[in-house]
Scaffold this active site. Structure first.
Site, PDB file in Angstrom:
ATOM      1  N   ASP A   1     -58.237 -72.264-128.111  1.00 56.76           N
ATOM      2  CA  ASP A   1     -59.171 -71.941-129.189  1.00 56.76           C
ATOM      3  C   ASP A   1     -60.188 -73.069-129.301  1.00 56.76           C
ATOM      4  O   ASP A   1     -59.820 -74.214-129.578  1.00 56.76           O
ATOM      5  CB  ASP A   1     -58.363 -71.794-130.486  1.00 56.76           C
ATOM      6  CG  ASP A   1     -59.206 -71.433-131.688  1.00 56.76           C
ATOM      7  OD1 ASP A   1     -60.458 -71.481-131.608  1.00 56.76           O
ATOM      8  OD2 ASP A   1     -58.608 -71.115-132.731  1.00 56.76           O
ATOM      9  N   ILE A   2     -61.452 -72.763-129.091  1.00 54.09           N
ATOM     10  CA  ILE A   2     -62.486 -73.797-129.130  1.00 54.09           C
ATOM     11  C   ILE A   2     -62.550 -74.485-130.491  1.00 54.09           C
ATOM     12  O   ILE A   2     -62.885 -75.654-130.581  1.00 54.09           O
ATOM     13  CB  ILE A   2     -63.865 -73.244-128.700  1.00 54.09           C
ATOM     14  CG1 ILE A   2     -64.796 -74.409-128.343  1.00 54.09           C
ATOM     15  CG2 ILE A   2     -64.455 -72.322-129.767  1.00 54.09           C
ATOM     16  CD1 ILE A   2     -65.988 -74.013-127.521  1.00 54.09           C
TER      17      ILE A   2
ATOM     18  N   ASP B   1     -69.333 -67.694-132.290  1.00 56.09           N
ATOM     19  CA  ASP B   1     -70.154 -68.086-133.444  1.00 56.09           C
ATOM     20  C   ASP B   1     -69.409 -67.834-134.750  1.00 56.09           C
ATOM     21  O   ASP B   1     -69.301 -68.727-135.600  1.00 56.09           O
ATOM     22  CB  ASP B   1     -71.472 -67.303-133.407  1.00 56.09           C
ATOM     23  CG  ASP B   1     -72.538 -67.845-134.347  1.00 56.09           C
ATOM     24  OD1 ASP B   1     -72.438 -68.998-134.794  1.00 56.09           O
ATOM     25  OD2 ASP B   1     -73.497 -67.087-134.603  1.00 56.09           O
TER      26      ASP B   1
ATOM     27  N   SER C   1     -72.863 -66.742-123.454  1.00 46.69           N
ATOM     28  CA  SER C   1     -73.398 -65.412-123.142  1.00 46.69           C
ATOM     29  C   SER C   1     -72.408 -64.486-122.432  1.00 46.69           C
ATOM     30  O   SER C   1     -72.736 -63.337-122.172  1.00 46.69           O
ATOM     31  CB  SER C   1     -74.697 -65.490-122.321  1.00 46.69           C
ATOM     32  OG  SER C   1     -75.744 -66.004-123.109  1.00 46.69           O
TER      33      SER C   1
ATOM     34  N   GLY D   1     -69.555 -63.293-123.558  1.00 52.27           N
ATOM     35  CA  GLY D   1     -68.827 -62.411-124.456  1.00 52.27           C
ATOM     36  C   GLY D   1     -69.669 -61.210-124.827  1.00 52.27           C
ATOM     37  O   GLY D   1     -70.065 -60.412-123.965  1.00 52.27           O
TER      38      GLY D   1
ATOM     39  N   TYR E   1     -72.666 -60.900-125.453  1.00 53.40           N
ATOM     40  CA  TYR E   1     -73.992 -60.821-124.838  1.00 53.40           C
ATOM     41  C   TYR E   1     -73.923 -60.278-123.416  1.00 53.40           C
ATOM     42  O   TYR E   1     -74.950 -60.048-122.792  1.00 53.40           O
ATOM     43  CB  TYR E   1     -74.695 -62.170-124.864  1.00 53.40           C
ATOM     44  CG  TYR E   1     -75.360 -62.488-126.193  1.00 53.40           C
ATOM     45  CD1 TYR E   1     -75.229 -61.667-127.311  1.00 53.40           C
ATOM     46  CD2 TYR E   1     -76.139 -63.623-126.332  1.00 53.40           C
ATOM     47  CE1 TYR E   1     -75.844 -61.965-128.517  1.00 53.40           C
ATOM     48  CE2 TYR E   1     -76.760 -63.926-127.536  1.00 53.40           C
ATOM     49  CZ  TYR E   1     -76.615 -63.096-128.619  1.00 53.40           C
ATOM     50  OH  TYR E   1     -77.238 -63.408-129.801  1.00 53.40           O
TER      51      TYR E   1
END
Length: 180
Positions: A20-21, A44, A128, A130, A132
């Site tokens: 997990d970031i 995000d 990008s 995910g 995107y």
């Protein structure tokens, strides 16, 4: 011996991390943000939820007009175990933004902002890749090649993958390039 100027910074150690970031204990966590800079889904949303209101408040103050695709800027990390969040806006492949140089710019600009902050450890998501819709294999290639080819003072750079398949792909790509 002639003076050749300042010694360029060494290239960072790049590691694949599964996890997990928002739990990474680093100087900088990179957020794959959207242009509005007001939170969103995916990475995000996770960063904004885990970091708390302070991140959104700082985004509103620092980015009243949002942020351009390919650019990066920083805010507090709020309640995250990191010191800062570097927000970058990746191109929306699914929405027709397919210029790979914009994706590469996200990594380069994030490293530049991290250097300005004096950061030595950075955790990146696959920008990008995910919602995107950037094809994962190319997103991994862009991440690794851009990070490895960018001068930075960071010595510990992590590419954090939430799922096992993405982690394995990043790990394997680093190994093939002799970086893992």
């Amino acid at each position: 011996m002639p003076d050749t100027g300042p010694t360029p910074p060494p290239h960072p150690r790049i590691a694949a991390v599964r996890g997990d970031i928002t739990a990474q204990q680093v100087d900088v966590v990179v957020n794959a943000a959207n242009n509005a800079m007001r939170g969103g889904g995916g990475v995000d949303g996770a960063i904004h939820r885990a970091g708390g209101r302070a991140i959104l408040t700082d985004c509103i103050a620092r980015f009243p007009n949002g942020l351009a695709t390919g650019d990066a800027g920083w805010t507090t990390a709020g309640d995250l175990p990191a010191t800062w969040v570097v927000h970058t806006v990746g191109p929306n492949f699914a929405g027709g933004e397919r210029d790979r140089s914009l994706l590469e710019s996200c990594y380069r600009r994030s490293l530049e902002v991290a250097d300005e902050l004096g950061a030595h450890s950075i955790a990146f998501p696959l920008i990008s890749a995910g919602i995107y819709g950037w094809p994962r294999e190319d997103a991994i290639s862009a991440a690794i090649d851009t990070i490895a080819g960018s001068p930075t003072h960071a010595t510990d750079v992590r590419i954090v993958a939430f799922d096992e398949q993405a982690y394995t792909q990043v790990h394997d790509a680093l190994t093939v390039r002799g970086l893992g």
